[in-house]
Design a protein around this motif. Structure first.
Motif, PDB file in Angstrom:
ATOM      1  N   ALA A   1      10.488  15.036 -11.959  1.00  0.00           N
ATOM      2  CA  ALA A   1       9.790  14.894 -13.235  1.00  0.00           C
ATOM      3  C   ALA A   1       9.756  13.441 -13.697  1.00  0.00           C
ATOM      4  O   ALA A   1       8.817  13.020 -14.358  1.00  0.00           O
ATOM      5  CB  ALA A   1      10.451  15.757 -14.300  1.00  0.00           C
ATOM      6  N   VAL A   2      10.774  12.683 -13.352  1.00  0.00           N
ATOM      7  CA  VAL A   2      10.780  11.274 -13.736  1.00  0.00           C
ATOM      8  C   VAL A   2       9.976  10.451 -12.729  1.00  0.00           C
ATOM      9  O   VAL A   2       9.253   9.525 -13.097  1.00  0.00           O
ATOM     10  CB  VAL A   2      12.224  10.749 -13.853  1.00  0.00           C
TER      11      VAL A   2
ATOM     12  N   ALA B   1       5.637   6.810 -10.690  1.00  0.00           N
ATOM     13  CA  ALA B   1       4.784   6.392  -9.580  1.00  0.00           C
ATOM     14  C   ALA B   1       3.413   5.975 -10.109  1.00  0.00           C
ATOM     15  O   ALA B   1       2.862   4.947  -9.698  1.00  0.00           O
ATOM     16  CB  ALA B   1       4.644   7.529  -8.575  1.00  0.00           C
ATOM     17  N   VAL B   2       2.893   6.779 -11.040  1.00  0.00           N
ATOM     18  CA  VAL B   2       1.614   6.421 -11.649  1.00  0.00           C
ATOM     19  C   VAL B   2       1.733   5.077 -12.360  1.00  0.00           C
ATOM     20  O   VAL B   2       0.870   4.206 -12.275  1.00  0.00           O
ATOM     21  CB  VAL B   2       1.181   7.526 -12.642  1.00  0.00           C
ATOM     22  N   TYR B   3       2.853   4.919 -13.030  1.00  0.00           N
ATOM     23  CA  TYR B   3       3.109   3.677 -13.764  1.00  0.00           C
ATOM     24  C   TYR B   3       3.181   2.487 -12.808  1.00  0.00           C
ATOM     25  O   TYR B   3       2.531   1.461 -13.016  1.00  0.00           O
ATOM     26  CB  TYR B   3       4.421   3.845 -14.522  1.00  0.00           C
ATOM     27  N   ALA B   4       3.944   2.672 -11.727  1.00  0.00           N
ATOM     28  CA  ALA B   4       4.151   1.558 -10.799  1.00  0.00           C
ATOM     29  C   ALA B   4       2.843   1.146 -10.132  1.00  0.00           C
ATOM     30  O   ALA B   4       2.603  -0.029  -9.877  1.00  0.00           O
ATOM     31  CB  ALA B   4       5.178   1.947  -9.737  1.00  0.00           C
TER      32      ALA B   4
ATOM     33  N   GLU C   1       0.562   2.460 -20.469  1.00  0.00           N
ATOM     34  CA  GLU C   1       0.953   2.976 -21.773  1.00  0.00           C
ATOM     35  C   GLU C   1       1.083   4.482 -21.753  1.00  0.00           C
ATOM     36  O   GLU C   1       2.013   5.057 -22.311  1.00  0.00           O
ATOM     37  CB  GLU C   1      -0.083   2.562 -22.820  1.00  0.00           C
ATOM     38  N   TRP C   2       0.139   5.135 -21.079  1.00  0.00           N
ATOM     39  CA  TRP C   2       0.155   6.590 -21.081  1.00  0.00           C
ATOM     40  C   TRP C   2       1.310   7.158 -20.269  1.00  0.00           C
ATOM     41  O   TRP C   2       1.872   8.201 -20.619  1.00  0.00           O
ATOM     42  CB  TRP C   2      -1.189   7.146 -20.583  1.00  0.00           C
ATOM     43  N   ALA C   3       1.666   6.471 -19.184  1.00  0.00           N
ATOM     44  CA  ALA C   3       2.806   6.964 -18.401  1.00  0.00           C
ATOM     45  C   ALA C   3       4.076   6.901 -19.232  1.00  0.00           C
ATOM     46  O   ALA C   3       4.880   7.846 -19.254  1.00  0.00           O
ATOM     47  CB  ALA C   3       2.958   6.142 -17.126  1.00  0.00           C
TER      48      ALA C   3
ATOM     49  N   ARG D   1       0.826  -1.198   0.000  1.00  0.00           N
ATOM     50  CA  ARG D   1       0.000   0.000   0.000  1.00  0.00           C
ATOM     51  C   ARG D   1       0.862   1.250   0.000  1.00  0.00           C
ATOM     52  O   ARG D   1       2.060   1.184   0.202  1.00  0.00           O
ATOM     53  CB  ARG D   1      -0.928  -0.029   1.209  1.00  0.00           C
ATOM     54  N   GLY D   2       0.224   2.371  -0.257  1.00  0.00           N
ATOM     55  CA  GLY D   2       0.968   3.626  -0.203  1.00  0.00           C
ATOM     56  C   GLY D   2       1.109   4.323  -1.540  1.00  0.00           C
ATOM     57  O   GLY D   2       1.795   5.331  -1.637  1.00  0.00           O
ATOM     58  N   ALA D   3       0.455   3.775  -2.583  1.00  0.00           N
ATOM     59  CA  ALA D   3       0.584   4.415  -3.894  1.00  0.00           C
ATOM     60  C   ALA D   3      -0.050   5.798  -3.899  1.00  0.00           C
ATOM     61  O   ALA D   3       0.537   6.758  -4.417  1.00  0.00           O
ATOM     62  CB  ALA D   3      -0.051   3.531  -4.960  1.00  0.00           C
ATOM     63  N   ALA D   4      -1.225   5.894  -3.316  1.00  0.00           N
ATOM     64  CA  ALA D   4      -1.947   7.168  -3.384  1.00  0.00           C
ATOM     65  C   ALA D   4      -1.202   8.299  -2.667  1.00  0.00           C
ATOM     66  O   ALA D   4      -0.969   9.360  -3.265  1.00  0.00           O
ATOM     67  CB  ALA D   4      -3.351   7.000  -2.820  1.00  0.00           C
TER      68      ALA D   4
END
Lengths: 100, 87, 218, 483, 499
Positions: D89-90, D95-98, D453-455, D30-33
């Protein structure tokens, strides 16, 4: 010769010893040992060289305290990885570098 | 030569010897024990360097915890290989 | 061949390093007077502790983070399928351990308290605490730890959290980790107390989480 | 009062520490958000810092209020700010990708978020630090976090790669620590600003040794040829978001330190002999050719990308003979940005391809272009940057490098840069070509979340769009430039 | 941003934006895709007409954007660029129509049209580039966006062709980049300006300037397919017919020729280039290319390859003209050849798509089955040979006159020889198509319906361009002909403003 300088010299011998051990040894536990010797060498130099007039200097001493904790953290991680590698492959040496 | 210097030299020699031995000893358990010895000698060295804080930490963490971790790992690995042999 | 070359290089390096150390002038900067001069305002009487928790407290904050990090990495590596079960030792040893542990707790408390004005402090106290836990484990009185539950996680992180919270809160009245002299002693004591607890758990954890790895194996 | 809380310097260190710990407390997986939310905040902090540095010059923050040399200073000049900007920036898109990459409850991702948080704290702390010993602690933070991230996959190959990486990184930081010890012994201080005039005034042999040790250790951590041996298995073997983080950011951290030392306290030493700056450039050249060659020959996609990192890191070291003028530094940082963004995008795209095709060979990509056009497009855009084709940040970096080289009569470096671009084209197009191949219709791909894909696409686009506007970044590097 | 600036960007955007949208369109959305394509093509044409009117009235259009300190992206619309822009915009429209017909039902059309639009954008950018830096950006963009089109079919042969294409163009790009950065380093800018920009550099840079010229021409020469850098062009013929038609007849090779024109006239300046003795070698290379291309064309049985080698030869006419005689003949040739060559490729595509004819030896009787296509083909082929009443006649006449005037009789010989060779490789095709009996077609895909020998979208474009070929020849004197515009360019930019 002052005590500080003497132990700094010991450190100057320990550090290369550890590095050589890290590079030459194949057994993972031995490499972890060597790493710890290397670290001790650096710590001795840090404090010893700063105290070569034999007056205690709290700044490098505090740094070494930090360093010791970092070293034990790294050692524990290395051991965890070693044990895991052993559980998975039954080996205690890293495979030779060969990629694709 | 003062007694202090003699002690220091002896201690230095002991440090180098135990370090060398723990690197080159053929038996791993011996190497680990020598490493713990090295840690204890190092504690003395820290005391000689008027760094009792480091000495305490070295004894507890450097020699104690690291040594215990190494010994525990050694025990576990040996156990594993014994199991392999017995299988 | 390669081995000999490396050893030779190491020897040469040691000699060069040693000889370079021998002809070294005194350092142009000496921090000792500065350390002593600000000791009053640092909140502790022992210079090493002052450096560790005040002058260079930021290093220590990150150092605890390193320790936590190593624990995260270890937790990420060990499998969580095995069940921990202690290997009981001889009853004599167990009795000794039962006697030793309270003593160790007292020692830890002393070291923690002593750190303010003489050698000792959170790290030393924490490692004694850890040693007590390890001792309990080795004598079969404490099982190896599984993946930590919420309570243990909070215990492991508590010291760091307190440290971080103090560091951040101090921003409100100045810089990061800038203790007001009046409050310095108290704040550092708070941090050290929480750190001792967490360091004890953390250092013991390095052992207990790992120890569990192979324990259940045949 | 609230102003102090919004000071970006401590904020950039406290925030990732906080969300890293929060993720740990929340529990495994947990902890992505909180990570994504806080990372956005960090990004804003970074923009604010950029603004501030451009307007008022370098920013400093004396931790503990003591100031160097007794205390530790945080300092953000243009160079540090640029690296911070790249890092956030990276990290944000990754993070969104992961979050989408790791299935909820996946055992291999139990501790990804805490490790990620502390990694970022280490990176930010490293870029901001003006204290050599503090840098050591941040280096360890970064190194151990990186090792943990590689190992968390749990496979035998990953564990072995992590161990190799661990030994390399420990050896590197050990050498660095010894250097710090020698410096402290010689001068009695580890503050970069305090040291600069002292080293310039007097540098005994021991300081030369110290400098050499620190640089050597950092080169090992940057995986400069011939110290690159640990990088391909680690970067090629880790989970895709991890590979992206490591290749894009972690190796750049030690490169940044080399640059910082080279331009700062060690500048009097690096000027001792005119051939000294050519040593890193020579190794960089070797890295470009060797890395490219291995990338061209690689069979596995991620291995190819990892070797490409070895090659691309070589460019960073080509700038050392050119550091006499600002142009050299600008070329290097532009390359760091180009490679950081593009390599993150490429690993992210590779992660999508591997998830979709269920395998990691280049040969297995046949027909992927038809089914995952967006990912392939992202891969292609990232490739454009790596090849240094316009319009991309990689192109600007190549342009600046060649121009700086011509300006200082180092036309060999210009040639190497041109040749490296062509070699990159060989390995990039090898993949694209394979992806464009026709496949039998029965070959099926697993569906992948669109956000993956978008990330990848966002990162790739950023690496290209930076090629259209690099003015502000270059101005930023003026701030604090001493030469 | 002023209207003038916006107009230039709009010219780029009119193909770039539809391209981007088309990329993400699902394959089945045929109607939407077609609408977008045509919307883009028509709006571009409209914008170009506005530009034309403006430039005719001596308006200046520029757009500048700083990329790095001291490095600017610059767009401008001058008369020379506009000639190329207009040509590309018209032909894009026609080719889009053609491609819609050609690719009906084929897979990956979204990808195709997406990259196709990017190609056109890149071509426009090349035409509008205001300095070498900008030129290079679009030049490489063209390489990148054509590659997926060359390998579009995904066959091994396509991959091979694509690889060869990349090898040549990327290598050329590296040379070009080296030259441009070097120049930028010496001058501090790379703006295009009438009569050149490098003459101001001192004599000590003569050696560098010669080397830079070599790098620039070699880099651009790859796209212009100058011998020995032409190897990619025949290989690239594996691409679908519309790609060969627009890109390899017009966009890519003409971008090369156009680039050479910019370098010779606006970077070095004719007089300065002459003083460095740079033009004669260029002329010789061009002459060799003309003859070599024609000779190779003679022996190709594959129709598209024969056309490709013919292209190699024809584009070198422009280079020869640039090197020797001045812009009129040359820039006129740019347009004339573009129209004729695209006609030929359209027709070749029609033969292949309708009857499965790929080879010259299969052409027997094709004229009776497909009279309109063959008529268009014949007009264009005759134009290529320089037959009267065609655009080709005008170009050749101007070239010959120019050669005489420049005092290079050897060039006249080259032109004559080449014309003969042209006839030698085109006439047999016409002969076979019109006068030989048909046996069977290799593969008849599209049945004839009444007078419509093939799909109307395939038929219309070549007919239109064939008519244009005639019109450009017959009405050469009118004020809206390409020739008239070429004269305008010359007057404005290369004569009146020369110091």
């Amino acid at each position: 010769m002052s005590t500080g300088l003497l132990f700094a010299l010991v450190g100057a011998a320990l550090f290369p010893m550890g590095v050589a051990g890290l590079l030459v040894q194949r057994h993972l536990l031995r490499r972890i040992l060597a790493f710890n010797l290397m670290g001790s060498g650096a710590f001795l130099i840090l404090v010893g060289l700063a105290q070569r007039q034999d007056v205690a200097d709290p700044v490098p001493q505090a740094m070494v305290l930090t360093g010791i904790v970092v070293a034990v953290a790294a050692t524990a991680l290395a051991l965890a990885l070693t044990r895991r590698l052993y559980a998975l492959t039954g080996r205690l040496e890293l495979p030779d570098v060969e990629h694709d | 030569m003062s007694a202090a210097l003699a002690f220091d030299l002896l201690l230095a020699a002991g440090l180098l010897w135990s370090a060398w031995q723990s690197l080159s000893s053929a038996r791993l358990d011996r190497a680990i024990l020598l490493f713990i010895t090295f840690g204890l000698l190092l504690t003395l060295a820290w005391a000689r360097l008027s760094a009792p804080d480091i000495g305490l930490a070295e004894a507890a963490i450097g020699a104690g915890l690291t040594g215990a971790l190494l010994l525990d790992a050694y025990r576990a690995l040996k156990q594993g290989s014994d199991a392999q042999v017995n299988r | 061949m390669k081995k000999i070359a490396i050893q030779l290089a190491a020897l040469v390096f040691a000699l060069v390093l040693g000889s370079a150390m021998l002809d070294l002038d005194p350092a142009p900067v000496d921090l000792r007077p500065a350390v002593a001069a600000h000791l009053e305002a640092s909140g502790v009487a022992h210079p090493v502790t002052a450096v560790l928790l005040n002058y260079r407290g930021y290093d220590t904050l990150l150092e605890v983070a390193v320790l936590l990090l190593a624990l995260f990495a270890i937790l990420a590596v060990i499998p969580d399928s095995q069940t921990g079960r202690p290997t009981p030792a001889a009853p004599v040893l167990q009795t000794l351990a039962r006697l030793a542990v309270p003593l160790m707790l007292v020692t830890a408390t002393f070291l923690l308290w002593a750190g303010a004005f003489r050698p000792g402090g959170a790290f030393q106290a924490g490692s004694v605490l850890a040693a007590a836990l390890v001792l309990l484990h080795l004598t079969g009185l404490l099982a190896g730890w599984p993946q930590p539950g919420a309570r243990l996680r909070w215990g492991l992180a508590a010291g760091f959290l307190v440290f971080l919270a103090v560091a951040a809160a101090l921003l409100l009245q100045g810089h990061l980790l800038q203790y007001p002299p009046a409050w310095a002693g108290l704040l550092i004591l708070c941090i050290e107390f929480a750190l001792t607890l967490s360091l004890g758990l953390l250092l013991a954890g390095l052992f207990l989480f790992l120890s569990r790895d192979t324990e259940g194996a045949p | 009062m609230t102003e102090a809380l919004l000071d970006p310097l401590p904020g950039l260190i406290l925030l990732p520490l906080a969300w890293g710990i929060a993720a740990f407390l929340l529990g495994p997986g947990r902890g992505a958000a909180p990570a994504i939310v806080t990372l956005s905040l960090q990004f804003l902090f970074c923009l604010q810092l950029t603004h501030q540095v451009l307007a008022d010059g370098p920013a400093t923050h004396p931790v503990g209020g003591w100031g160097a040399p007794l205390g530790i200073d945080l300092m953000a000049d243009g160079l540090a700010t640029a690296m911070l900007l790249l890092t956030q920036a990276v990290a944000l898109p990754l993070a969104v990708y992961a979050r989408a990459y790791f299935r909820p409850g996946a055992p291999e991702a139990r501790h990804f978020w805490p490790l990620f948080g502390l990694l970022l704290a280490g990176l930010n702390g490293l870029f901001l630090s003006a204290d050599l010993f503090n840098v050591y602690v941040t280096l360890e933070l970064v190194g151990l976090a990186a090792v943990g991230l590689v190992a968390m996959g749990g496979g035998a190959g990953q564990i072995a790669a992590a161990l190799r990486y661990l030994f390399a990184t420990l050896l590197g930081s050990g050498a660095y620590l010894l250097g710090v010890a020698l410096i402290y012994g010689s001068y009695g201080s580890v503050s970069i600003t305090t040291l600069e005039p002292l080293v310039a005034a007097h540098a005994p042999t021991l300081v030369g040794l110290a400098g050499g040790l620190m640089l050597l250790g950092l080169m090992l951590k940057t995986a400069l040829f011939p110290f690159h041996f640990w990088l391909p298995p680690a970067h090629g073997g880790a989970a895709a978001p991890v590979s992206a983080l490591l290749s894009a950011l972690v190796v750049k951290a030690s490169f940044y330190l080399i640059l910082r030392l080279w331009l700062g306290p060690l500048a009097p030493l690096s000027a001792l002999h005119p051939l000294l700056p050519w040593l890193p450039a020579l190794l960089g050249t070797a890295a470009i050719f060797w890395g490219s060659w291995k990338a061209i020959r690689a069979l596995r996609l991620k291995m190819m990308i990892a070797y490409s990192t070895v090659a691309q890191l070589g460019y960073l070291f080509l700038i050392f003979p050119l550091l006499g003028a600002l142009g050299g530094l600008q070329a290097g940082i532009m390359q760091a940005f180009a490679h950081g963004l593009a390599k993150a995008a490429m690993f992210a795209a590779a992660g999508v391809l591997i998830k979709a095709t269920g395998q990691d060979t280049i040969a297995g990509l046949a027909g992927a272009a038809q089914k995952l056009p967006l990912t392939l497009f992202a891969f292609g855009l990232a490739g454009v940057t790596l090849m240094g084709l316009p319009p991309s940040a990689g192109f600007l970096a190549k342009w600046q490098l060649i121009e700086a080289a011509l300006g200082q009569d180092c036309w060999l470096i210009a040639l190497v840069a041109l040749a490296g671009g062509l070699l990159a084209a060989v390995y990039v197009f090898r993949v694209l070509r394979q992806a464009f191949l026709l496949t039998a219709p029965e070959s099926s791909l697993q569906p992948v979340p669109r956000s993956l894909e978008w990330a990848a696409f966002a990162l790739a686009s950023a690496s290209v769009l930076l090629g259209l506007r690099g003015v502000e970044l270059m101005q930023l590097l003026h701030v604090g430039w001493a030469g | 941003m002023s209207t003038n600036e916006a107009l230039l960007l709009a010219v780029l955007a009119s193909s770039f934006l539809p391209g981007l949208v088309i990329f993400i369109l699902p394959e089945q959305q045929v109607a939407l895709r077609t609408t977008l394509n045509l919307l883009g093509a028509f709006s571009k044409l409209g914008l170009v007409i506005v530009l034309l009117a403006g430039v005719y009235q001596d308006q200046t259009y520029t757009f500048r954007h700083v990329v790095l300190p001291g490095l600017e992206l610059a767009l401008k619309a001058d008369a020379l660029g506009l000639l190329f822009i207009t040509l590309s915009a018209i032909l894009w429209l026609l080719t889009t129509l053609y491609a819609i017909g050609y690719l009906e039902g084929a897979p990956h059309r979204s990808r195709f049209f997406g990259f196709f639009s990017l190609c056109v954008t890149a071509t426009m950018g090349i035409a509008m580039a205001g300095n070498l830096f900008t030129f290079f950006i679009f030049y490489e963009l063209l390489t990148l966006s054509t590659f997926p089109l060359v390998v579009h079919r995904g066959t091994d042969k396509a991959m091979q062709g694509g690889t060869v294409y990349l090898r040549y163009t990327l290598f050329g790009g590296a040379l070009l980049l080296a030259g441009i950065v070097w120049l930028h380093h010496l001058l501090g800018h790379t703006e295009f300006a009438h009569a050149g920009i490098v003459a101001s550099l001192g004599a000590e840079h003569t050696g560098s300037l010669k080397l830079i010229f070599l790098l620039l021409i070699a880099g651009i020469g790859v796209k212009a397919a100058l011998v020995p850098l032409h190897g990619w062009l025949p290989q690239a013929m594996v691409a679908p017919a519309p790609v060969s038609a627009l890109l390899h007849a017009v966009a890519v090779v003409k971008a090369g020729a156009f680039g050479i024109a910019r370098v010779v006239y606006e970077v070095y300046g004719v007089e300065f280039a002459q003083s460095l003795n740079l033009l004669l070698p260029l002329a010789l290379v061009a002459a060799i290319t003309i003859l070599w291309g024609s000779l190779r064309a003679l022996f190709q049985d594959d129709l598209k390859k024969r056309l490709a080698f013919s292209t190699v030869s024809q584009v070198a006419y422009i280079a020869l003209g640039l090197a020797l005689f001045g812009p009129v003949a040359t820039v006129g040739g740019l347009v004339h050849q573009g129209i004729m060559k695209i006609t030929l490729f359209f027709c070749a595509g029609n033969y292949a798509e309708t009857l499965g004819i790929h080879k010259v030896s299969e052409m027997n009787g094709a004229g009776r089955r497909m009279p309109l296509t063959t008529l268009a083909f014949s007009i264009a082929a005759l134009g290529m040979m320089g037959a009267p009443f065609t655009a080709g006649a005008i170009s050749k006449a101007w070239l010959m006159d120019g050669a005489e005037a420049a005092g290079s009789p050897w060039a006249v010989w080259v032109l004559w020889t080449s014309s003969l060779l042209n006839a030698a490789y085109f006439l047999p095709i016409l002969w076979r198509a019109w006068f030989k009996e048909a046996k069977t077609w290799p593969h008849e895909h599209i049945p004839a319906r009444g007078w419509r020998e093939t799909g109307w979208l395939l038929l219309l474009p070549p007919l239109l361009t064939a008519v244009a070929t005639l019109a450009a020849g017959i009405f050469a004197d009118s004020s809206i002909s390409p020739l008239a515009w070429a004269q305008l360019i010359t007057e404005r930019e290369y004569l009146t403003r020369q110091p």
